[in-house]
Design an enzyme around this catalytic site. Structure first.
Site, PDB file in Angstrom:
ATOM      1  N   TYR A   1       0.628  -9.194  -7.984  1.00  0.00           N
ATOM      2  CA  TYR A   1       1.898  -8.529  -7.610  1.00  0.00           C
ATOM      3  C   TYR A   1       2.849  -8.456  -8.800  1.00  0.00           C
ATOM      4  CZ  TYR A   1       0.755  -7.882  -2.735  1.00  0.00           C
ATOM      5  OH  TYR A   1       0.157  -7.415  -1.583  1.00  0.00           O
TER       6      TYR A   1
ATOM      7  N   ASN B   1       5.448   2.892   1.330  1.00  0.00           N
ATOM      8  CA  ASN B   1       5.466   2.459  -0.066  1.00  0.00           C
ATOM      9  C   ASN B   1       6.427   1.289  -0.263  1.00  0.00           C
ATOM     10  OD1 ASN B   1       3.681   4.527  -0.468  1.00  0.00           O
ATOM     11  ND2 ASN B   1       5.232   5.987  -1.179  1.00  0.00           N
TER      12      ASN B   1
ATOM     13  N   HIS C   1       6.448  -1.306   5.194  1.00  0.00           N
ATOM     14  CA  HIS C   1       5.625  -2.374   4.612  1.00  0.00           C
ATOM     15  C   HIS C   1       6.393  -3.224   3.621  1.00  0.00           C
ATOM     16  CE1 HIS C   1       1.883   0.211   5.695  1.00  0.00           C
ATOM     17  NE2 HIS C   1       2.387  -0.410   6.724  1.00  0.00           N
TER      18      HIS C   1
ATOM     19  N   THR D   1      -0.171  10.559   2.486  1.00  0.00           N
ATOM     20  CA  THR D   1      -0.799   9.421   3.160  1.00  0.00           C
ATOM     21  C   THR D   1      -2.157   9.853   3.714  1.00  0.00           C
ATOM     22  OG1 THR D   1      -0.601   7.751   4.907  1.00  0.00           O
ATOM     23  CG2 THR D   1       0.463   9.874   5.313  1.00  0.00           C
TER      24      THR D   1
ATOM     25  N   ASN E   1      -0.174  17.272   1.016  1.00  0.00           N
ATOM     26  CA  ASN E   1      -1.212  16.429   0.423  1.00  0.00           C
ATOM     27  C   ASN E   1      -2.148  17.360  -0.353  1.00  0.00           C
ATOM     28  OD1 ASN E   1      -3.490  14.615   0.092  1.00  0.00           O
ATOM     29  ND2 ASN E   1      -2.664  13.434   1.813  1.00  0.00           N
ATOM     30  N   PRO E   2      -2.700  16.903  -1.496  1.00  0.00           N
ATOM     31  CA  PRO E   2      -3.686  17.772  -2.161  1.00  0.00           C
ATOM     32  C   PRO E   2      -4.942  17.950  -1.308  1.00  0.00           C
ATOM     33  CG  PRO E   2      -2.911  16.061  -3.660  1.00  0.00           C
ATOM     34  CD  PRO E   2      -2.401  15.719  -2.298  1.00  0.00           C
TER      35      PRO E   2
ATOM     36  N   ALA F   1       2.914  16.241  -4.080  1.00  0.00           N
ATOM     37  CA  ALA F   1       4.294  16.099  -3.589  1.00  0.00           C
ATOM     38  C   ALA F   1       5.322  16.588  -4.602  1.00  0.00           C
ATOM     39  CB  ALA F   1       4.546  14.625  -3.254  1.00  0.00           C
TER      40      ALA F   1
HETATM   41  C1  BV8 Z   1      -0.559  -4.983  11.799  1.00  0.00           C
HETATM   42  C2  BV8 Z   1       1.841  -3.576   1.504  1.00  0.00           C
HETATM   43  C3  BV8 Z   1      -0.408  -6.228  13.819  1.00  0.00           C
HETATM   44  C4  BV8 Z   1       1.035  -4.571   0.702  1.00  0.00           C
HETATM   45  C5  BV8 Z   1       0.182  -2.437   2.901  1.00  0.00           C
HETATM   46  C6  BV8 Z   1      -4.913  -0.776  14.576  1.00  0.00           C
HETATM   47  C7  BV8 Z   1      -3.642  -1.189  14.957  1.00  0.00           C
HETATM   48  C8  BV8 Z   1      -2.978  -2.188  14.251  1.00  0.00           C
HETATM   49  C9  BV8 Z   1      -3.568  -2.775  13.129  1.00  0.00           C
HETATM   50  C10 BV8 Z   1      -4.815  -2.359  12.745  1.00  0.00           C
HETATM   51  C11 BV8 Z   1      -5.488  -1.370  13.457  1.00  0.00           C
HETATM   52  N1  BV8 Z   1      -6.686  -1.174  12.847  1.00  0.00           N
HETATM   53  C12 BV8 Z   1      -6.772  -1.980  11.768  1.00  0.00           C
HETATM   54  C13 BV8 Z   1      -5.678  -2.727  11.708  1.00  0.00           C
HETATM   55  C14 BV8 Z   1      -5.416  -3.753  10.699  1.00  0.00           C
HETATM   56  C15 BV8 Z   1      -4.723  -3.206   9.453  1.00  0.00           C
HETATM   57  C16 BV8 Z   1      -5.259  -1.904   8.947  1.00  0.00           C
HETATM   58  O1  BV8 Z   1      -4.661  -0.859   9.172  1.00  0.00           O
HETATM   59  N2  BV8 Z   1      -6.362  -1.972   8.226  1.00  0.00           N
HETATM   60  C17 BV8 Z   1      -6.908  -0.772   7.599  1.00  0.00           C
HETATM   61  C18 BV8 Z   1      -7.500  -1.138   6.241  1.00  0.00           C
HETATM   62  C19 BV8 Z   1      -7.937  -0.185   8.552  1.00  0.00           C
HETATM   63  N3  BV8 Z   1      -3.307  -3.098   9.686  1.00  0.00           N
HETATM   64  C20 BV8 Z   1      -2.545  -4.181   9.496  1.00  0.00           C
HETATM   65  O2  BV8 Z   1      -2.989  -5.283   9.236  1.00  0.00           O
HETATM   66  C21 BV8 Z   1      -1.043  -4.009   9.643  1.00  0.00           C
HETATM   67  N4  BV8 Z   1      -0.531  -5.076  10.467  1.00  0.00           N
HETATM   68  O3  BV8 Z   1      -0.976  -4.022  12.363  1.00  0.00           O
HETATM   69  O4  BV8 Z   1      -0.089  -6.125  12.432  1.00  0.00           O
HETATM   70  C22 BV8 Z   1      -1.770  -6.857  13.828  1.00  0.00           C
HETATM   71  C23 BV8 Z   1      -1.906  -8.114  13.319  1.00  0.00           C
HETATM   72  C24 BV8 Z   1      -3.186  -8.709  13.372  1.00  0.00           C
HETATM   73  C25 BV8 Z   1      -4.274  -8.013  13.866  1.00  0.00           C
HETATM   74  C26 BV8 Z   1      -4.119  -6.705  14.357  1.00  0.00           C
HETATM   75  C27 BV8 Z   1      -2.846  -6.137  14.341  1.00  0.00           C
HETATM   76  C28 BV8 Z   1      -0.345  -4.134   8.301  1.00  0.00           C
HETATM   77  C29 BV8 Z   1      -0.708  -2.991   7.417  1.00  0.00           C
HETATM   78  C30 BV8 Z   1       0.168  -3.013   6.150  1.00  0.00           C
HETATM   79  C31 BV8 Z   1      -0.639  -3.481   4.966  1.00  0.00           C
HETATM   80  N5  BV8 Z   1       0.180  -3.431   3.749  1.00  0.00           N
HETATM   81  N6  BV8 Z   1       1.009  -2.412   1.836  1.00  0.00           N
HETATM   82  C32 BV8 Z   1       0.680  -4.066  -0.670  1.00  0.00           C
HETATM   83  O5  BV8 Z   1       0.963  -2.875  -0.978  1.00  0.00           O
HETATM   84  O6  BV8 Z   1       0.148  -4.844  -1.459  1.00  0.00           O
HETATM   85  S1  BV8 Z   1      -0.836  -1.136   3.164  1.00  0.00           S
HETATM   86  C33 BV8 Z   1      -0.899  -0.189   1.765  1.00  0.00           C
HETATM   87  O7  BV8 Z   1      -2.055   0.592   1.878  1.00  0.00           O
HETATM   88  C34 BV8 Z   1       0.210   0.823   1.641  1.00  0.00           C
HETATM   89  O8  BV8 Z   1       1.443   0.324   2.024  1.00  0.00           O
HETATM   90  C35 BV8 Z   1      -0.236   1.942   2.518  1.00  0.00           C
HETATM   91  O9  BV8 Z   1       0.165   1.756   3.825  1.00  0.00           O
HETATM   92  C36 BV8 Z   1      -1.737   1.797   2.484  1.00  0.00           C
HETATM   93  C37 BV8 Z   1      -2.346   2.906   1.682  1.00  0.00           C
HETATM   94  O10 BV8 Z   1      -2.319   3.991   2.530  1.00  0.00           O
HETATM   95  P1  BV8 Z   1      -1.662   5.362   2.027  1.00  0.00           P
HETATM   96  O11 BV8 Z   1      -0.232   5.178   1.721  1.00  0.00           O
HETATM   97  O12 BV8 Z   1      -2.031   6.393   3.009  1.00  0.00           O
HETATM   98  O13 BV8 Z   1      -2.350   5.637   0.663  1.00  0.00           O
HETATM   99  P2  BV8 Z   1      -3.841   6.008   0.416  1.00  0.00           P
HETATM  100  O14 BV8 Z   1      -4.142   5.548  -0.949  1.00  0.00           O
HETATM  101  O15 BV8 Z   1      -4.672   5.575   1.578  1.00  0.00           O
HETATM  102  O16 BV8 Z   1      -3.830   7.607   0.444  1.00  0.00           O
HETATM  103  C38 BV8 Z   1      -3.102   8.285  -0.567  1.00  0.00           C
HETATM  104  C39 BV8 Z   1      -2.992   9.707  -0.082  1.00  0.00           C
HETATM  105  O17 BV8 Z   1      -2.192  10.403  -1.024  1.00  0.00           O
HETATM  106  C40 BV8 Z   1      -4.325  10.431  -0.020  1.00  0.00           C
HETATM  107  O18 BV8 Z   1      -4.402  11.185   1.176  1.00  0.00           O
HETATM  108  C41 BV8 Z   1      -4.278  11.377  -1.221  1.00  0.00           C
HETATM  109  O19 BV8 Z   1      -4.976  12.584  -0.991  1.00  0.00           O
HETATM  110  C42 BV8 Z   1      -2.812  11.647  -1.335  1.00  0.00           C
HETATM  111  N7  BV8 Z   1      -2.334  12.031  -2.668  1.00  0.00           N
HETATM  112  C43 BV8 Z   1      -2.872  11.761  -3.877  1.00  0.00           C
HETATM  113  N8  BV8 Z   1      -2.091  12.317  -4.849  1.00  0.00           N
HETATM  114  C44 BV8 Z   1      -1.039  12.913  -4.216  1.00  0.00           C
HETATM  115  C45 BV8 Z   1      -1.182  12.740  -2.834  1.00  0.00           C
HETATM  116  N9  BV8 Z   1      -0.304  13.221  -1.932  1.00  0.00           N
HETATM  117  C46 BV8 Z   1       0.753  13.914  -2.418  1.00  0.00           C
HETATM  118  N10 BV8 Z   1       0.976  14.117  -3.739  1.00  0.00           N
HETATM  119  C47 BV8 Z   1       0.088  13.649  -4.656  1.00  0.00           C
HETATM  120  N11 BV8 Z   1       0.314  13.867  -5.975  1.00  0.00           N
END
Ligand code: BV8
Length: 291
Positions: free
Chosen positions: A68, A103, A120, A223, A248-249, A266
């Site tokens: 971090y 973010n 987050h 996202t 999104n791209p 974006a």
């Molecule tokens: C929780 C902080 C209750 C830390 C982050 C269903 C319901 C609830 C929970 C879950 C569920 N299924 C699974 C879960 C568990 C888990 C989860 O979602 N797991 C995933 C891997 C499947 N969720 C959790 O644990 C959440 N807590 O629900 O608590 C609970 C508790 C216990 C058990 C069950 C439930 C907490 C989730 C938060 C985690 N923390 N960040 C840190 O950063 O170090 S997540 C982190 O990753 C980011 O904050 C962000 O949210 C995520 C990344 O996602 P995106 O932002 O979408 O980014 P990504 O890279 O995926 O995509 C980028 C996009 O940008 C792409 O589409 C790309 O094409 C596009 N792009 C690229 N270039 C550009 C662009 N767009 C525009 N312009 C450009 N130039």
């Protein structure tokens, strides 16, 4: 794209309430890698289930704290891009715009967005592991694009920047470092972000879900819709009768919950959208002036 931008601008200008939901792609053009990008994604280098979790921190606090610290130093060198500024301008122009972000980089506040809901948390804030005592270190003014300090709102939901990183190594090598102890209880400091398996901040969830349920337009930017429960927002908005626009791209994984797809980065699409919205608002005011 021109026609799609025009439709999106028509919907936004006609809307009483707009919600914008941003993900890691929003910060990509500011130089912050997204989680998903194969090339430079954070997850390509590390296993997030190991690092972005409380268990991972307890298992190896030095490694997680250093990861971090490395990300914080990278983020502190980054600045908002034209897309961040466009959203801040839209917030000023429109009757109601709520900005919700996944973010943790604080770039929306740095660009002047006055009210940011951070689902987050923020990498710029610290708290202790055992009691969540906030680390009240010297506040760190956020340099926005023109060097001024950005408005930090007082809801505590935007990227307030109290908490300069203690013991942040000044040297260019990034040696690993131990998390400092909380000045109040001595437990290790940790970033004030939501780790996997942790609940999202209650107030942030309340505001984001209430906003999505009641809005007329949800604009989703950068996202992939992979992380829950943030990925639920477009469905919540659609169920409330909103139109959903994605920037999104490449299209995300929203299973048909998107009404209009503005394909592109974006930093290019949002300024173009702002321009369309601004022209429409100007024409509207012109007509009102004549009537
Ligand atoms: C929780 C902080 C209750 C830390 C982050 C269903 C319901 C609830 C929970 C879950 C569920 N299924 C699974 C879960 C568990 C888990 C989860 O979602 N797991 C995933 C891997 C499947 N969720 C959790 O644990 C959440 N807590 O629900 O608590 C609970 C508790 C216990 C058990 C069950 C439930 C907490 C989730 C938060 C985690 N923390 N960040 C840190 O950063 O170090 S997540 C982190 O990753 C980011 O904050 C962000 O949210 C995520 C990344 O996602 P995106 O932002 O979408 O980014 P990504 O890279 O995926 O995509 C980028 C996009 O940008 C792409 O589409 C790309 O094409 C596009 N792009 C690229 N270039 C550009 C662009 N767009 C525009 N312009 C450009 N130039």
């Amino acid at each position: 794209m021109k026609e799609a931008l025009g439709r999106a601008a028509d919907w936004i200008v006609a809307a009483e309430r707009v919600v914008v939901s941003t993900g890691a792609g929003m910060s990509k053009e500011s130089g912050i890698p997204t989680f998903r990008d194969a090339m430079d994604g954070l997850w390509a280098e590390y296993d997030p289930t190991e690092l972005a979790t409380e268990a991972g921190f307890r298992k190896d606090p030095r490694r997680v704290w250093s990861w971090y610290a490395h990300r914080r130093r990278m983020i502190e060198a980054c600045r908002p891009h034209a897309g961040h500024f466009a959203l801040a301008q839209m917030e000023r122009l429109l009757p109601s715009l709520l900005l919700v972000t996944q973010n943790i980089d604080g770039l929306h506040a740095a660009a002047g967005s006055a009210d940011v809901v951070e689902l987050h948390g923020s990498i710029r804030r610290l708290k202790c592991l055992d009691h969540a005592h906030p680390f009240a270190g010297a506040p760190v003014p956020v340099e926005n694009g023109d060097g001024g300090a950005a408005a930090a709102d007082d809801t505590g939901l935007s990227g307030d920047l109290a908490g300069r990183v203690p013991n942040a190594p000044a040297s260019t090598e990034e040696e690993e470092e131990d998390p400092p102890p909380c000045p109040v209880c001595g437990s290790p400091l940790r970033p004030d972000v939501v780790w996997f398996g942790e609940m999202l901040p209650e107030r942030a969830v309340e505001r984001a879900w209430a906003g999505a349920e009641r809005c007329d337009v949800l604009l989703m930017v950068g996202t992939s819709g992979t992380v829950w429960p943030a990925a639920e927002l477009p469905r919540v908005a659609r169920a409330g009768g909103a139109r959903v626009v994605e920037v999104n791209p490449e299209a995300g994984d929203f299973a048909g919950a998107v009404d209009l797809f503005l394909q592109g980065p974006a930093g290019q699409v949002l300024p173009a959208l702002l321009d369309c919205v601004g022209r429409r608002l100007g024409a509207q005011r012109g007509r009102q002036g004549q009537s």
